[in-house]
Design a protein around this motif. Structure first.
Motif, PDB file in Angstrom:
ATOM      1  N   TRP A  98       0.799  -1.135   0.085  1.00 12.27           N
ATOM      2  CA  TRP A  98       0.143   0.281  -0.087  1.00 12.27           C
ATOM      3  C   TRP A  98       0.748   1.228  -0.088  1.00 12.27           C
ATOM      4  CZ3 TRP A  98      -5.719  -0.685  -0.346  1.00 12.27           C
ATOM      5  CH2 TRP A  98      -5.555  -2.017   0.274  1.00 12.27           C
ATOM      6  N   ASP A  99       0.302   2.474  -0.509  1.00  8.93           N
ATOM      7  CA  ASP A  99       0.866   3.349  -0.699  1.00  8.93           C
ATOM      8  C   ASP A  99      -0.466   4.421  -0.074  1.00  8.93           C
ATOM      9  OD1 ASP A  99       2.142   5.695  -0.848  1.00  8.93           O
ATOM     10  OD2 ASP A  99       2.341   5.975  -3.352  1.00  8.93           O
ATOM     11  N   GLY A 100      -0.127   5.321   1.178  1.00  3.85           N
ATOM     12  CA  GLY A 100      -1.533   5.174   1.354  1.00  3.85           C
ATOM     13  C   GLY A 100      -2.138   4.465   1.871  1.00  3.85           C
ATOM     14  N   ALA A 101      -3.596   4.918   0.904  1.00 10.17           N
ATOM     15  CA  ALA A 101      -4.817   4.279   1.175  1.00 10.17           C
ATOM     16  C   ALA A 101      -4.456   3.270  -0.651  1.00 10.17           C
ATOM     17  CB  ALA A 101      -6.317   5.165   0.864  1.00 10.17           C
ATOM     18  N   ASP A 102      -3.709   2.802  -1.242  1.00  6.55           N
ATOM     19  CA  ASP A 102      -3.679   3.275  -2.502  1.00  6.55           C
ATOM     20  C   ASP A 102      -2.776   1.598  -2.687  1.00  6.55           C
ATOM     21  OD1 ASP A 102      -5.174   5.462  -3.831  1.00  6.55           O
ATOM     22  OD2 ASP A 102      -3.749   6.125  -4.176  1.00  6.55           O
ATOM     23  N   PRO A 103      -3.681   0.216  -2.842  1.00 10.41           N
ATOM     24  CA  PRO A 103      -2.603  -0.486  -3.707  1.00 10.41           C
ATOM     25  C   PRO A 103      -1.940  -0.613  -4.778  1.00 10.41           C
ATOM     26  CG  PRO A 103      -4.631  -1.077  -3.839  1.00 10.41           C
ATOM     27  CD  PRO A 103      -4.976   0.617  -3.801  1.00 10.41           C
ATOM     28  N   VAL A 104      -0.584  -0.916  -4.342  1.00 10.97           N
ATOM     29  CA  VAL A 104       0.183  -0.832  -5.781  1.00 10.97           C
ATOM     30  C   VAL A 104       1.530  -1.703  -5.803  1.00 10.97           C
ATOM     31  CG1 VAL A 104       0.666   1.733  -5.099  1.00 10.97           C
ATOM     32  CG2 VAL A 104       2.018   0.421  -3.645  1.00 10.97           C
ATOM     33  N   GLY A 105       1.202  -2.622  -4.513  1.00  6.95           N
ATOM     34  CA  GLY A 105       1.751  -4.073  -5.399  1.00  6.95           C
ATOM     35  C   GLY A 105       1.353  -5.464  -4.735  1.00  6.95           C
ATOM     36  N   LEU A 106       1.047  -6.267  -5.146  1.00 12.62           N
ATOM     37  CA  LEU A 106       0.943  -7.691  -4.783  1.00 12.62           C
ATOM     38  C   LEU A 106       1.831  -9.040  -4.569  1.00 12.62           C
ATOM     39  CD1 LEU A 106      -1.698  -9.124  -4.355  1.00 12.62           C
ATOM     40  CD2 LEU A 106      -2.036  -9.783  -6.346  1.00 12.62           C
ATOM     41  N   LEU A 107       1.912  -9.271  -2.874  1.00 15.25           N
ATOM     42  CA  LEU A 107       3.979 -10.200  -2.508  1.00 15.25           C
ATOM     43  C   LEU A 107       2.846 -11.736  -2.729  1.00 15.25           C
ATOM     44  CD1 LEU A 107       4.642  -7.574  -0.166  1.00 15.25           C
ATOM     45  CD2 LEU A 107       5.398  -7.758  -2.043  1.00 15.25           C
ATOM     46  N   ASP A 108       3.770 -12.742  -2.234  1.00 11.86           N
ATOM     47  CA  ASP A 108       3.881 -13.854  -1.613  1.00 11.86           C
ATOM     48  C   ASP A 108       2.684 -14.820  -3.007  1.00 11.86           C
ATOM     49  OD1 ASP A 108       4.004 -16.606  -0.627  1.00 11.86           O
ATOM     50  OD2 ASP A 108       3.753 -15.190   1.490  1.00 11.86           O
ATOM     51  N   TRP A 109       3.173 -14.867  -4.012  1.00 11.16           N
ATOM     52  CA  TRP A 109       2.920 -16.162  -5.289  1.00 11.16           C
ATOM     53  C   TRP A 109       3.304 -17.409  -5.210  1.00 11.16           C
ATOM     54  CZ3 TRP A 109      -0.468 -12.891  -8.854  1.00 11.16           C
ATOM     55  CH2 TRP A 109      -0.269 -11.644  -8.903  1.00 11.16           C
ATOM     56  N   ASP A 110       3.250 -17.699  -4.296  1.00  8.76           N
ATOM     57  CA  ASP A 110       3.427 -19.178  -3.518  1.00  8.76           C
ATOM     58  C   ASP A 110       2.887 -19.831  -3.859  1.00  8.76           C
ATOM     59  OD1 ASP A 110       6.735 -18.292  -3.792  1.00  8.76           O
ATOM     60  OD2 ASP A 110       6.647 -18.562  -1.107  1.00  8.76           O
ATOM     61  N   TYR A 111       1.309 -19.105  -3.420  1.00  5.38           N
ATOM     62  CA  TYR A 111       0.403 -20.530  -3.408  1.00  5.38           C
ATOM     63  C   TYR A 111      -0.921 -20.104  -4.932  1.00  5.38           C
ATOM     64  CZ  TYR A 111       2.736 -21.177   0.451  1.00  5.38           C
ATOM     65  OH  TYR A 111       2.858 -21.741   2.045  1.00  5.38           O
ATOM     66  N   ALA A 112       0.544 -19.445  -5.499  1.00 12.64           N
ATOM     67  CA  ALA A 112      -0.233 -19.767  -6.787  1.00 12.64           C
ATOM     68  C   ALA A 112      -1.029 -20.959  -7.300  1.00 12.64           C
ATOM     69  CB  ALA A 112      -0.093 -18.557  -8.469  1.00 12.64           C
ATOM     70  N   ARG A 113      -2.581 -21.554  -8.001  1.00 15.29           N
ATOM     71  CA  ARG A 113      -2.893 -22.160  -8.369  1.00 15.29           C
ATOM     72  C   ARG A 113      -4.059 -22.597  -9.484  1.00 15.29           C
ATOM     73  NH1 ARG A 113      -5.703 -23.391  -2.519  1.00 15.29           N
ATOM     74  NH2 ARG A 113      -3.567 -21.791  -1.934  1.00 15.29           N
ATOM     75  N   PRO A 114      -4.490 -23.663  -9.940  1.00 15.56           N
ATOM     76  CA  PRO A 114      -5.682 -23.464 -11.206  1.00 15.56           C
ATOM     77  C   PRO A 114      -6.689 -22.985 -10.459  1.00 15.56           C
ATOM     78  CG  PRO A 114      -4.018 -25.106 -11.273  1.00 15.56           C
ATOM     79  CD  PRO A 114      -3.148 -24.208 -10.533  1.00 15.56           C
ATOM     80  N   ALA A 115      -7.480 -22.380 -10.283  1.00 11.31           N
ATOM     81  CA  ALA A 115      -8.580 -22.426  -9.438  1.00 11.31           C
ATOM     82  C   ALA A 115     -10.282 -21.598 -11.030  1.00 11.31           C
ATOM     83  CB  ALA A 115      -8.551 -22.045  -8.226  1.00 11.31           C
ATOM     84  N   ALA A 116     -11.151 -21.135  -9.778  1.00 14.32           N
ATOM     85  CA  ALA A 116     -12.576 -20.732 -10.839  1.00 14.32           C
ATOM     86  C   ALA A 116     -11.760 -19.587 -10.582  1.00 14.32           C
ATOM     87  CB  ALA A 116     -13.681 -20.806 -10.508  1.00 14.32           C
ATOM     88  N   PRO A 117     -11.493 -18.024 -10.673  1.00 11.06           N
ATOM     89  CA  PRO A 117     -11.797 -16.927 -10.392  1.00 11.06           C
ATOM     90  C   PRO A 117     -12.492 -16.731  -8.673  1.00 11.06           C
ATOM     91  CG  PRO A 117     -11.973 -16.730 -12.536  1.00 11.06           C
ATOM     92  CD  PRO A 117     -12.661 -18.202 -12.449  1.00 11.06           C
ATOM     93  N   ALA A 118     -13.271 -16.963  -8.692  1.00 12.76           N
ATOM     94  CA  ALA A 118     -14.481 -17.377  -7.488  1.00 12.76           C
ATOM     95  C   ALA A 118     -13.382 -18.373  -6.347  1.00 12.76           C
ATOM     96  CB  ALA A 118     -15.581 -18.077  -7.847  1.00 12.76           C
ATOM     97  N   HIS A 119     -12.469 -18.741  -6.595  1.00 13.52           N
ATOM     98  CA  HIS A 119     -11.447 -18.977  -5.856  1.00 13.52           C
ATOM     99  C   HIS A 119     -11.643 -17.615  -4.478  1.00 13.52           C
ATOM    100  CE1 HIS A 119      -8.376 -20.832  -3.546  1.00 13.52           C
ATOM    101  NE2 HIS A 119      -9.135 -22.512  -3.452  1.00 13.52           N
ATOM    102  N   ASP A 120     -10.755 -17.268  -5.638  1.00 12.03           N
ATOM    103  CA  ASP A 120      -9.622 -16.212  -5.063  1.00 12.03           C
ATOM    104  C   ASP A 120     -10.872 -15.004  -3.989  1.00 12.03           C
ATOM    105  OD1 ASP A 120      -7.217 -15.901  -5.845  1.00 12.03           O
ATOM    106  OD2 ASP A 120      -6.570 -15.378  -7.002  1.00 12.03           O
ATOM    107  N   VAL A 121     -12.316 -14.717  -4.695  1.00 10.42           N
ATOM    108  CA  VAL A 121     -13.043 -13.626  -4.616  1.00 10.42           C
ATOM    109  C   VAL A 121     -13.426 -14.612  -2.608  1.00 10.42           C
ATOM    110  CG1 VAL A 121     -15.251 -12.981  -4.888  1.00 10.42           C
ATOM    111  CG2 VAL A 121     -14.005 -12.774  -7.070  1.00 10.42           C
TER     112      VAL A 121
END
Length: 265
Positions: A136-159
């Motif tokens: 985060w930069d203040g109230a704004d997201p500027v990055g996304l970390l820690d991709w170790d648990y990326a996996r095939p799934a429906a987008p609804a899983h992340d949601v």
């Protein structure tokens, strides 16, 4: 001759040490790291600005990524308490899903679940989309970390995974003591705000609050199963979590959500 900067320890846990060296981050690799690197290289090609770039593997066998400056970790909880922060969190997830939609990983690449290939309607989900993994930069997201648990799934899983922490699917005491809420949250309102900001509609199969709530509880139970599986395979930190009783806690949380479903739908 340019001197190598002194490493700055970003995380020193029993299962891994993560250090910053200049503008790079060095992290231990996993058997599925080649898959994650292929994903990150795709995100670089499509100019998704929130993911680190893969620079290679260093002489100690650690992956080398670009450093994303900003606030992360525990600071992320407070950022998603206001509705505006919650909306920004949801929009970041949607931006990722849009960016990854065209990614078709080589069929030989397996992920943390052991699965390879994509089924109909699936993408490579981030797999650990929580406020602690957003920069985060203040109230704004500027990055996304820690991709170790990326996996095939429906987008609804992340949601659903994100909503467990954003609603949150926790009792009032935990919301007040640990998750930075100044008062017990209106959980149904927060589910609706997140869904609207993400852009859910009938084509997602989660076009009702009730459907979202059930999806979150399903993901809670799936997460407990995955932790048990990774622990059995000797992976850390999951093996340590099971030894410390974390698996019991994960199952307790899913049971709490089922018993308090009326707070969300």
């Amino acid at each position: 001759m340019t001197e190598t900067p002194e490493p700055e320890v970003l995380q020193d846990a029993p299962h891994r040490t993560v250090v910053r060296v200049g503008d790079t981050v060095r992290r231990p690799t996993h058997p599925w790291s080649p898959s994650v690197h292929a994903l990150l290289r795709h995100l670089e090609r499509v100019e998704f600005p929130y993911a680190p770039r893969v620079l290679g593997v260093d002489e100690e066998g650690r992956e080398v990524l670009t450093h994303l400056p900003g606030d992360s970790g525990a600071d992320g909880w407070a950022r998603i308490v206001p509705d505006d922060g919650l909306r920004a969190f949801a929009r970041l997830l949607r931006a990722y899903h849009d960016a990854v939609a065209a990614f078709r990983p080589p069929p030989e690449l397996a992920w943390c679940t052991g699965r390879a290939g994509l089924r109909e309607g699936e993408v490579i989900c981030h797999g650990d989309f929580g406020p602690w993994n957003v920069v985060w930069d203040g109230a704004d997201p500027v990055g996304l970390l820690d991709w170790d648990y990326a996996r095939p799934a429906a987008p609804a899983h992340d949601v659903a995974y994100a909503l467990e922490y954003a609603a949150p699917f926790r009792d009032d005491e935990e919301c007040l003591r640990w998750l930075r809420h100044p008062a017990p949250p209106d959980r149904r309102h927060r589910v609706e705000v997140f869904a609207d900001a993400y852009g859910l509609d009938s084509t997602d199969g989660l076009d009702s609050t009730g459907g979202l709530v059930d999806a979150v509880i399903d993901v809670q139970e799936q997460t407990a199963t995955l932790v048990a599986d990774l622990a059995e395979r000797g992976q850390e930190p999951q093996r340590g979590w099971v030894a410390d009783g974390r698996l019991t806690e994960l199952r307790r949380r899913a049971a709490w959500s089922r018993a308090h479903r009326h707070l969300f739908a």
